[in-house]
Design a protein around this motif. Structure first.
Motif, PDB file in Angstrom:
ATOM      1  N   GLY A  82      16.563 -14.935  43.571  1.00 19.29           N
ATOM      2  CA  GLY A  82      16.208 -14.237  44.716  1.00 19.29           C
ATOM      3  C   GLY A  82      15.024 -13.068  44.265  1.00 19.29           C
ATOM      4  O   GLY A  82      14.643 -12.100  45.069  1.00 19.29           O
ATOM      5  N   LYS A  83      14.715 -13.113  43.027  1.00 18.83           N
ATOM      6  CA  LYS A  83      13.457 -12.209  42.575  1.00 18.83           C
ATOM      7  C   LYS A  83      12.400 -12.679  41.469  1.00 18.83           C
ATOM      8  O   LYS A  83      12.953 -13.874  40.874  1.00 18.83           O
ATOM      9  N   ASN A  84      11.505 -12.418  41.329  1.00 12.69           N
ATOM     10  CA  ASN A  84      10.514 -12.883  40.266  1.00 12.69           C
ATOM     11  C   ASN A  84      10.636 -11.744  39.332  1.00 12.69           C
ATOM     12  O   ASN A  84      10.522 -10.424  39.524  1.00 12.69           O
TER      13      ASN A  84
HETATM   14  C1  LIG Z   1       8.425 -15.411  43.443  1.00 14.44           C
HETATM   15  O1  LIG Z   1       7.134 -16.078  43.286  1.00 14.44           O
HETATM   16  C2  LIG Z   1       6.948 -17.269  44.105  1.00 14.44           C
HETATM   17  C3  LIG Z   1       5.726 -18.082  43.522  1.00 14.44           C
HETATM   18  O2  LIG Z   1       4.859 -17.105  42.972  1.00 14.44           O
HETATM   19  C4  LIG Z   1       7.092 -17.029  45.541  1.00 14.44           C
HETATM   20  O3  LIG Z   1       6.725 -18.377  46.304  1.00 14.44           O
HETATM   21  C5  LIG Z   1       8.178 -16.320  45.940  1.00 14.44           C
HETATM   22  O4  LIG Z   1       8.299 -15.910  47.247  1.00 14.44           O
HETATM   23  C6  LIG Z   1       8.681 -15.099  45.052  1.00 14.44           C
HETATM   24  N1  LIG Z   1       9.949 -14.787  45.393  1.00 14.44           N
HETATM   25  C7  LIG Z   1      10.029 -13.548  45.703  1.00 14.44           C
HETATM   26  C8  LIG Z   1      11.578 -12.964  45.896  1.00 14.44           C
HETATM   27  O5  LIG Z   1       9.263 -12.436  45.671  1.00 14.44           O
END
Ligand SMILES: *[C@@H]1O[C@H](CO)[C@@H](O)[C@H](O)[C@H]1NC(C)=O
Ligand SMILES: *[C@@H]1O[C@H](CO)[C@@H](O)[C@H](O)[C@H]1NC(C)=O
Ligand SMILES: *[C@@H]1O[C@H](CO)[C@@H](O)[C@H](O)[C@H]1NC(C)=O
Ligand SMILES: *[C@@H]1O[C@H](CO)[C@@H](O)[C@H](O)[C@H]1NC(C)=O
Ligand SMILES: *[C@@H]1O[C@H](CO)[C@@H](O)[C@H](O)[C@H]1NC(C)=O
Length: 365
Positions: free
Chosen positions: A327-329
């Motif tokens: 759920g996180k980047n």
């Molecule tokens: C994380 O990064 C991806 C690709 O860059 C994106 O599609 C996704 O929505 C992001 N997720 C969050 C939780 O921000």
């Protein structure tokens, strides 16, 4: 011609000849040498307490064979802080991850952890710090059998929490094979299988310590001017107690006395030691080598609460687990990743069965 040479008289001649005589003497010498080595090994082994591995196999560094030493904290910290100065390691060692459980009582999620560790012997070591008067019978087959360290009473949010963390790190440092050190509580669960977690930690260039400047009363508000000049408010950091560090940083943490004494004396507010000591120390001593994020997830979504949510059995589903997992980047060794958390807390004892029954199974990934 070849046949003739194989006739018995040929061997009979040889038997008295110089060649065999020489071979015979060499053999005798080798047998004697081996016996000598074996006896000296047996002799040494009988009198060695904690270096069996190094004597039996020169490929392995010495690992303490049991944890119940008689060292008090001062001696333990001192021994654990020793660092070899010869750069080239004479041992072929498989790096291990030390899983350090800081618990109040028993481990209600133990069966999940047993599954997690199964089949990965040699790649991990476990240490459990538990209330000293707690009587717990642990089965011989358990991965937690004999993994309890000499412990003292810990009051949550109080300065003696720091002592317990240093005690765990020090015990784990005594094993030279331990390369990464992760602090966990009894309410923690692994979010991936052992292989995934092991590779993530062993290959990381950073230690996973959360460390940020929180201008609020629960951040800078806990700073005490009496720590000047050694620690100024601009050095002051906050972060999760649940850290994961490499060997170098583990040694830095246990070796620090200068800042620790100031914390013990002047950081007496609730949660001051557990949420500020290591984040501040890391910021002052090795800020560029930490992730500034924790790998242990907690549910802080309930606004206005100073404690994360306690999760009950009813909240467990694979969707929920995947939300925590992906759920996180964040960044890992400078690259973007969606795997930010390897562990999660606070899972109450009644989550054990739902976690074990998840489909697909929790530990398949
Ligand atoms: C994380 O990064 C991806 C690709 O860059 C994106 O599609 C996704 O929505 C992001 N997720 C969050 C939780 O921000
Ligand atoms: C553990 O056992 C000892 C002696 O057997 C006893 O004195 C102590 O009260 C026990 N502790 C707990 C927490 O039950
Ligand atoms: C963490 O923050 C420090 C500054 O406080 C910075 O030097 C370091 O690069 C940061 N770590 C990462 C992984 O971004
Ligand atoms: C990582 O993500 C950030 C946005 O979160 C983006 O700006 C950056 O280009 C990404 N880096 C790589 C190597 O994909
Ligand atoms: C662990 O997870 C990885 C990545 O998902 C997978 O490739 C591997 O087969 C799993 N290992 C086990 C033993 O389940």
């Amino acid at each position: 011609m070849g046949k003739e040479q194989l006739k018995p008289p040929y061997f009979a001649r040889l038997l008295n000849g110089h060649i065999l005589n020489h071979v015979f003497h060499s053999l005798l010498f080798l047998v004697g040498l081996s016996l000598g080595i074996i006896f000296s090994l047996l002799y040494l082994n009988a009198f060695s307490f904690n270096s069996q591995a190094s004597i039996l196999s020169p490929l392995l560094p010495p690992s303490p064979s049991h944890l119940m030493h008689n060292m008090d904290d001062d001696e333990l910290l001192w021994r654990a802080s020793m660092v070899p100065r010869v750069v080239k390691c004479p041992y072929k060692r498989l790096p291990k991850v030390a899983f350090m459980f800081l618990t109040r009582g028993p481990l209600p999620l133990g069966p999940l952890w047993e599954k997690f560790f199964k089949g990965n012997e040699g790649l991990y070591s476990i240490y459990v710090h538990m209330h000293p008067s707690f009587n717990l019978t642990i089965h011989e087959d358990s991965v937690f059998y004999m993994r309890r360290i000499r412990s003292k009473i810990v009051e949550w949010g109080k300065p003696n929490m720091g002592d317990a963390e240093k005690r765990l790190l020090s015990n784990a440092l005594l094993d030279f094979c331990n390369e990464r050190f992760v602090l966990l509580s009894e309410s923690c669960i692994p979010l991936f299988n052992f292989t995934t977690i092991y590779n993530y930690l062993i290959n990381s260039k950073e230690s996973f310590i959360e460390s940020f400047d929180d201008p609020s009363g629960n951040g800078r508000g806990r700073y005490n001017k009496k720590m000047l000049p050694a620690i100024s408010v601009s050095d002051w950091r906050k972060g999760s107690q649940w850290i994961e560090v490499n060997r170098k940083h583990a040694i830095e943490i246990i070796s620090d006395n200068k800042y620790y004494e100031l914390f013990q004396k002047h950081c007496i507010q609730h949660n001051c030691m557990d949420e500020h000591y290591i984040p501040t120390l890391a910021n002052m001593l090795f800020a560029t080598q930490i992730s500034n994020r924790t790998i242990t997830w907690a549910d802080w979504s309930r606004r206005g609460k100073h404690r994360p949510a306690e999760l009950e059995g009813a909240s467990i589903s694979i969707e929920f687990i995947n939300h925590i997992r992906y759920g996180k980047n964040c960044t890992y060794n400078g690259e973007n990743t969606t795997i930010c958390y390897l562990f999660a807390r606070k899972f109450m004892p009644d989550t054990l069965q739902p976690l074990l029954q998840l489909r697909p199974p929790l530990l398949e990934l």
